[in-house]
Design an enzyme around this catalytic site. Sequence first.
Site, short mmCIF file in Angstrom:
data_model
loop_
_atom_site.label_atom_id
_atom_site.label_comp_id
_atom_site.label_asym_id
_atom_site.label_seq_id
_atom_site.Cartn_x
_atom_site.Cartn_y
_atom_site.Cartn_z
N ILE A 17 22.59 -26.01 15.63
CA ILE A 17 22.91 -27.43 15.53
C ILE A 17 23.70 -27.89 16.75
O ILE A 17 23.46 -28.97 17.29
CB ILE A 17 23.70 -27.71 14.24
CG1 ILE A 17 22.84 -27.41 13.01
CG2 ILE A 17 24.18 -29.16 14.20
CD1 ILE A 17 23.59 -27.50 11.70
N SER A 153 30.02 -31.00 8.32
CA SER A 153 30.39 -30.45 7.02
C SER A 153 29.20 -29.67 6.47
O SER A 153 28.43 -29.06 7.21
CB SER A 153 30.82 -31.58 6.08
OG SER A 153 31.21 -31.05 4.82
N SER A 154 29.02 -29.69 5.18
CA SER A 154 27.90 -28.99 4.53
C SER A 154 27.74 -29.54 3.13
O SER A 154 28.72 -29.94 2.48
CB SER A 154 28.16 -27.49 4.47
OG SER A 154 27.22 -26.85 3.62
N TYR A 167 33.89 -20.92 1.61
CA TYR A 167 33.16 -21.74 2.56
C TYR A 167 33.05 -23.19 2.08
O TYR A 167 33.32 -24.13 2.82
CB TYR A 167 31.76 -21.17 2.80
CG TYR A 167 30.91 -22.02 3.73
CD1 TYR A 167 31.20 -22.08 5.10
CD2 TYR A 167 29.83 -22.76 3.26
CE1 TYR A 167 30.44 -22.85 5.95
CE2 TYR A 167 29.06 -23.54 4.11
CZ TYR A 167 29.37 -23.58 5.45
OH TYR A 167 28.62 -24.36 6.30
N LYS A 171 34.67 -26.83 3.80
CA LYS A 171 33.93 -28.05 4.14
C LYS A 171 34.45 -29.25 3.34
O LYS A 171 34.44 -30.38 3.84
CB LYS A 171 32.44 -27.83 3.89
CG LYS A 171 31.82 -26.80 4.86
CD LYS A 171 32.08 -27.18 6.31
CE LYS A 171 31.38 -26.24 7.29
NZ LYS A 171 31.59 -26.64 8.70
N VAL A 199 19.63 -25.23 7.33
CA VAL A 199 19.06 -25.59 8.63
C VAL A 199 18.50 -24.33 9.25
O VAL A 199 19.08 -23.25 9.12
CB VAL A 199 20.12 -26.22 9.55
CG1 VAL A 199 19.48 -26.66 10.87
CG2 VAL A 199 20.79 -27.41 8.87
#
Length: 283
Positions: A17, A153-154, A167, A171, A199
């Site tokens: 990314i 973020s996620s 994790y 985020k 992704v």
Amino acid sequence: MSLKGKLAIITGASRGIGAAIAENLAAKGCNVVLNYTANSSGNRTVQLAIDLDKRYPGTVSAVVRADMGSETGPAELIAGAKAHFHDPRTNDPFQIDIIINNAGVSVNNVIAECDAQDFAYQYNVNVRGPLLLVQAAEQYLPHDRSGRIVNISSVSSSLGFIGQSVYGGTKAALEAMTRTWARELAERCTVNAVNPGPVATDMYGGTTPEFQARMANFIRTAPLMVAREGVDSAEVLERAKGDGGRAAYASEIAGVVGMLCLPEAGFTTGSVVCANGGMKFSV
């Protein structure tokens, strides 16, 4: 060339990314600082800078190694950017127009397997790193609201995936800081977050088959994650059979980030923009 002459700092820019965001911003005329951490990423990042300068004449790409998980790394990145782009012989002030907090790490552990070392590792990179970077950069941000900060973020922050106590928490913390910074820095810049799902990057490719199997049900119900014959590659189509659908292309995430960096996005701040194929709809 809507970002011509502006300067962007992109953490974790060696691949995935981050590299796609660097390409997107350079294509808009932006000068970019490409950050990386590990020795193994050095040659790749330097080559990316060379390629961007060739493809987009008039832009300048600089490479700065700094560890976003260390206490000193963020300030070292800002110092490195200033060394590349500020000439002390002139009276022109040094300005950072765009910050992309992209560097991140992920370790998937169920509750019983989480430990203090893993907690510190992920929070230091994913939460403390962006905070210290913005702290070090604040004095160089514009004073006319033209600046842009975008935090990567996620979707993990809100969907509660098994194994992502830590994790997902990092985020969620990053999204909370996004909203706080949007108020604190309102006269300097907009601050937004983007929350990708899976992704097609090294990070997602390194997850276990068990984790991917648990993700499959989420992916199957995401309207834009259906793999399409004649559009997606044979490799993507084959992997989608097991995953329940396709992961995003890095360029699709970079496109949303690039949009938020445009002058036309100047009335959007404090938002988490969904870029996850519909795994989670915005509210």
